[in-house]
Write an enzyme that holds these catalytic residues in place. Structure first.
Site: not given
Ligand SMILES: [Fe+2]
Length: 437
Positions: A288, A331, A337, A346, A361, A367
């Site tokens: 994605h 990542h 973020e 979510y 994050h 995370h």
């Molecule tokens: Fe992220």
């Protein structure tokens, strides 16, 4: 009363409430109709290039010099401004909070602003702050403008009415509004209580991201942005104007309402947008794209491709990718973020991240999906699946986000958040198959 809107993003709008109140063919006639005063509100330096040059002409009962007098100091101790560094003892970490509690005493949109993080420097006009507002009463005679940045408002509970000098925006959860720097407004509650998120963008204004090879359609489309038609009140009773300026607050007493713009034209104006009109684009075979594919609005920093703030959503969508780990991957990110959840669930965190909650994050902190999310995604039968009942969003900034003391000491901080990754197993056993038991 129904309020009306004009469609388009950054258009050169024109609107009048009384016939002939908007001058035609010139901005500053010798004697404007109805005895109005002509006034320019600049959102960019006069000399900014045409594509980023923003200003509006306002035709009002009194000029804005009559909507300020002598200022006195005012105190809104929970609304912080960057840089705001080191006012708490909490160590570095990935953080998540349950919703900020609703207030018990009378609280309006301004006094209900609780800053969670600040990033960058308001005086240097770069960076942002992430706030949560909670409110249980309307602003009646109080009005406000923010000289430090534009405000992107993301309601989560309760509908709001932004009564601004350029018109009225009615806003419910699922929609967002952007109020330009310097715009005078007050906020009325359409419901008993309200809560939501605010990005105070100290930098260049939010604009629509370029779509590159995606082409001329999808993501957010310009016609779905709505700017209010002019609206004014002639109210000759005591009012106040509160100003946020370089992180300090000031108040001035008026004998009348400052919401007295009878007509206006220009491209510096508030607007709203319904997140349900965002047309997501994603992978249709495997893998994605980066979450930047879900950017609704981006505020550039001056360095190409490096946003001062991106406003990104995670809307309902179909997941169809084959042989793919479908949730967001693990990542570490140079951008930081701040996430919120407007409603639903979510996909990377089915538990613990609740509507009204927050996760943070920060720059370079790892995370990704929690252990149960990983188990589910790696064991899933990869049929097309619709992710429904979900609307999360992110304020993503190039700057590290500094927690406020309020956020660090908030009772709803989840002490055990990092444990959501504790059960991720070692799968490596030296064989190509790995250990998927
Ligand atoms: Fe992220």
């Amino acid at each position: 009363m129904a309020f009306s809107y004009m469609p388009g993003f950054g258009n050169d709008f024109e609107t009048e409430t009384l016939p002939g109140s908007l001058p035609q063919g010139r901005n500053s006639p010798q004697r404007p109709a109805y005895g109005l005063y002509a006034e320019q509100l600049s959102g960019s330096p006069f000399t900014a290039p045409r594509g980023t040059n923003e200003r509006s002409w306002l035709y009002r009962i009194r000029p804005s010099v009559k909507h300020t007098g002598r200022f006195k100091g005012a105190s809104y101790p929970l609304w912080k401004t960057g840089p705001n560094i080191g006012d708490h003892e909490l160590a570095l970490g990935q953080y998540r909070w349950n919703p900020v509690p609703m207030p018990s005493g009378p609280t309006d949109f301004i006094s209900g602003m609780r800053t969670m993080t600040t990033a960058g420097d308001a005086i240097g006009q770069s960076g942002m702050a992430a706030h949560v507002y909670v409110a249980n009463r309307s602003m009646v005679d109080d009005h406000f403008f923010d000289a430090d940045g534009e405000l992107l408002v993301v309601p989560q509970v309760g509908a709001l009415r932004f009564v601004t000098e350029m018109g009225v925006i009615e806003l419910r959860p699922g929609e967002i509004a952007v109020l330009p720097r310097g715009l005078v407004f007050k906020v009325e509650l359409a419901d008993k209580e309200a809560r939501g998120y605010v990005c105070e963008n100290y930098g260049a204004k939010f604009t629509m991201p370029d779509r590159g090879p995606i082409g001329a359609n999808c993501l957010a489309n310009p016609r779905d942005f709505k700017t209010p038609c002019a609206w004014f009140e002639e109210k000759e009773t005591p009012c106040r104007l509160i100003v946020k300026w370089c992180g300090t607050f000031h108040v001035t007493e008026l004998g009348h309402s400052p919401l007295d713009v009878v007509a206006w034209h220009g491209n510096y104006a508030p607007y709203k947008y319904d997140l349900a009109t965002f047309s997501p684009v994603g992978a249709i075979l495997f893998d994605h794209p980066d979450p930047s594919i879900f950017t609704v609005l981006t505020a550039p920093s001056g360095e190409e491709g490096t946003a001062n703030v991106d406003f990104v959503i995670f809307p309902p969508r179909w997941l169809v990718a084959e042989n793919t780990f479908r949730p967001p991957w693990y990542h570490r990110n140079i951008m930081s973020e701040f996430m919120g959840l407007i409603h639903g669930q979510y996909d990377a965190k089915e538990e613990g991240f609740v509507p009204g909650g927050i996760s943070l994050h920060n720059q370079m902190l790892a995370h990704g999906p929690d252990a149960s999310g990983f188990e589910k995604a790696t064991g899933a039968d990869l049929k097309p699946v619709k992710l429904d009942n979900t609307m999360a969003f992110m304020f993503e900034t190039r700057f590290p986000q500094m927690l406020t003391r309020y956020a660090a000491e908030l009772d709803t901080l989840q002490e055990n958040y990092v444990d959501c990754w504790a059960d991720l197993k070692k799968r490596f056993n030296g064989t190509p198959e790995g250990d998927w038991s």
